[in-house]
Design an enzyme around this catalytic site. Structure first.
Site, PDB file in Angstrom:
ATOM      1  CE  LYS A 147      -3.588   5.719   5.931  1.00 55.43           C
ATOM      2  NZ  LYS A 147      -3.842   5.128   4.598  1.00 55.43           N
ATOM      3  CG  ASP A 203      -4.884   7.878   2.555  1.00 56.23           C
ATOM      4  OD1 ASP A 203      -4.704   8.829   1.774  1.00 56.23           O
ATOM      5  OD2 ASP A 203      -3.986   7.065   2.873  1.00 56.23           O
ATOM      6  CG  LEU A 204     -10.710   7.444  -1.038  1.00 54.90           C
ATOM      7  CD1 LEU A 204     -12.117   7.623  -1.604  1.00 54.90           C
ATOM      8  CD2 LEU A 204     -10.292   5.979  -1.144  1.00 54.90           C
ATOM      9  CE  LYS A 205      -1.661   8.834  -0.131  1.00 52.91           C
ATOM     10  NZ  LYS A 205      -2.265   7.658   0.547  1.00 52.91           N
ATOM     11  CG  LEU A 206     -10.401  11.851  -4.048  1.00 53.48           C
ATOM     12  CD1 LEU A 206     -11.709  12.565  -3.710  1.00 53.48           C
ATOM     13  CD2 LEU A 206     -10.682  10.579  -4.828  1.00 53.48           C
ATOM     14  CG  ASP A 213      -9.587  13.029 -12.625  1.00 57.72           C
ATOM     15  OD1 ASP A 213      -9.498  13.723 -13.666  1.00 57.72           O
ATOM     16  OD2 ASP A 213      -9.880  11.821 -12.647  1.00 57.72           O
ATOM     17  CG  ASN A 246     -16.774  19.068 -13.634  1.00 56.30           C
ATOM     18  OD1 ASN A 246     -17.549  19.741 -12.965  1.00 56.30           O
ATOM     19  ND2 ASN A 246     -17.178  18.094 -14.452  1.00 56.30           N
ATOM     20  CB  THR A 247     -13.264  14.536 -12.250  1.00 54.67           C
ATOM     21  OG1 THR A 247     -13.577  14.679 -13.635  1.00 54.67           O
ATOM     22  CG2 THR A 247     -13.362  13.085 -11.852  1.00 54.67           C
ATOM     23  CB  THR A 273       6.054   9.480   3.985  1.00 51.11           C
ATOM     24  OG1 THR A 273       4.975   8.569   3.847  1.00 51.11           O
ATOM     25  CG2 THR A 273       5.597  10.695   4.735  1.00 51.11           C
ATOM     26  N   GLY A 317       0.479   2.508  10.588  1.00 49.66           N
ATOM     27  CA  GLY A 317      -0.079   1.273  10.043  1.00 49.66           C
ATOM     28  C   GLY A 317       0.658   0.062  10.565  1.00 49.66           C
ATOM     29  NE  ARG A 318       3.749  -0.970   6.129  1.00 46.37           N
ATOM     30  CZ  ARG A 318       4.488  -0.592   5.093  1.00 46.37           C
ATOM     31  NH1 ARG A 318       4.963  -1.500   4.266  1.00 46.37           N
ATOM     32  NH2 ARG A 318       4.741   0.686   4.873  1.00 46.37           N
TER      33      ARG A 318
HETATM   34  O1  C5P Z   1       2.253   0.863   7.469  1.00 48.21           O
HETATM   35  P1  C5P Z   1       2.581   2.330   7.485  1.00 48.21           P
HETATM   36  O2  C5P Z   1       2.703   2.905   8.888  1.00 48.21           O
HETATM   37  O3  C5P Z   1       3.772   2.657   6.591  1.00 48.21           O
HETATM   38  O4  C5P Z   1       1.296   3.006   6.838  1.00 48.21           O
HETATM   39  C1  C5P Z   1       1.260   4.361   6.469  1.00 48.21           C
HETATM   40  C2  C5P Z   1      -0.065   4.644   5.841  1.00 48.21           C
HETATM   41  O5  C5P Z   1      -0.103   6.022   5.494  1.00 48.21           O
HETATM   42  C3  C5P Z   1      -0.338   3.857   4.553  1.00 48.21           C
HETATM   43  O6  C5P Z   1      -1.712   3.537   4.565  1.00 48.21           O
HETATM   44  C4  C5P Z   1      -0.033   4.834   3.436  1.00 48.21           C
HETATM   45  O7  C5P Z   1      -0.868   4.635   2.320  1.00 48.21           O
HETATM   46  C5  C5P Z   1      -0.361   6.175   4.105  1.00 48.21           C
HETATM   47  N1  C5P Z   1       0.325   7.349   3.559  1.00 48.21           N
HETATM   48  C6  C5P Z   1       1.704   7.443   3.482  1.00 48.21           C
HETATM   49  N2  C5P Z   1       2.300   8.561   2.953  1.00 48.21           N
HETATM   50  C7  C5P Z   1       1.537   9.585   2.559  1.00 48.21           C
HETATM   51  C8  C5P Z   1       0.141   9.504   2.651  1.00 48.21           C
HETATM   52  C9  C5P Z   1      -0.434   8.369   3.173  1.00 48.21           C
HETATM   53  O8  C5P Z   1       2.402   6.518   3.892  1.00 48.21           O
HETATM   54  N3  C5P Z   1       2.113  10.700   2.135  1.00 48.21           N
END
Ligand code: C5P
Length: 237
Positions: A37, A64-67, A69, A72-73, A124, A215-216
């Site tokens: 991601k 994952d840019l979560k657009l 707007d 049209n944009t 989340t 992620g972490r």
């Molecule tokens: O480090 P961690 O496991 O919390 O990372 C979760 C990833 O998922 C982050 O990059 C965060 O931006 C992304 N995310 C999220 N909740 C959402 C959508 C994306 O935590 N609803």
């Protein structure tokens, strides 16, 4: 028509630059087809070269840019991003049905019908208290998420991002061929950090997530590869 997909573990690359990203990926020599991601931290500071660097190495990408707007944009952004042929791209369901339809159309017109178009329901990191006090949403969080998921499906998108805890309700409302991508994954005994609606990979599988985003728990681990492998084993078994 919705795209087909199979369950997967997506590793969130929340790094500052490509150098740090590649140093992390160098640990995964034996895994040449990771699902990664790329979020706004990495993409906005480094641009599309990040996407080509990861694709060249054979990885799949959730951009994952979560657009969010006006339609049209978002259409223009989505159409432009289609050239990178990412595997998944996302939008905020709060942008509305017309925006979601424009988002999907942008991918089609830009020549990337195979990219999964996904909508974020409620982040989340958002709690029940926040949606009431800050967004003035009068219904409970699960009802809000279910509503956004149905809206997303009606707009012709392929799935949603939501927490594991809403996955059963979404599955019931939107059916089997609908991706449920769930961040907020934590291992037993690990820190929750800023995430509020969390679950283990095993619970995510049981409750119906199709993809988990981690992620972490992986990137900050002393041995990221073994944590990744353990997560795959409990989610994909
Ligand atoms: O480090 P961690 O496991 O919390 O990372 C979760 C990833 O998922 C982050 O990059 C965060 O931006 C992304 N995310 C999220 N909740 C959402 C959508 C994306 O935590 N609803």
């Amino acid at each position: 028509m919705n795209r087909t997909f199979s369950s997967d573990v997506i590793v969130a690359l929340d790094f500052k630059n490509l150098e740090e990203t590649l140093a992390f990926l160098a640990l995964f020599r034996s895994h040449d087809q990771l699902y990664l991601k790329v979020g706004m931290e990495l993409y906005l500071q480094n641009g599309p070269q990040v996407l080509s660097a990861l694709k060249e190495r054979g990885h799949r990408i959730f951009l994952d840019l979560k657009l969010h707007d006006i339609p049209n944009t978002v259409y223009g952004a989505s159409k432009g991003l289609a050239q990178y042929k990412v595997d998944m791209l996302n939008f905020h369901a709060a942008g509305g049905k017309e925006m979601l339809e424009a988002a999907k159309q942008g991918l089609l017109d830009g020549g990337s019908p195979e990219t999964l178009a996904i909508a974020v329901t409620q982040l989340t990191s958002t709690s029940q208290e926040q949606i009431q006090a800050e967004q003035l949403i009068p219904v409970d969080l699960v009802t809000s998420v279910r509503h956004y998921a149905q809206l997303t499906k009606e707009a012709g998108l392929d799935g949603v991002v939501a927490s594991v805890h809403e996955a059963p309700v979404i599955r019931e409302a939107c059916g089997r061929d609908f991706a449920i991508v769930t961040p907020g994954i934590r291992l037993v005994g690990g820190p929750s950090q800023d995430q509020k609606r969390i679950a283990t990979p095993e619970v995510a599988r049981q409750l119906g997530s199709s993809h988990i985003v981690v992620g972490r728990p992986i990137t900050l681990a002393s041995d990221p590869v073994s944590v990744y492998e353990a997560i795959c084993q409990s989610f994909l078994k």
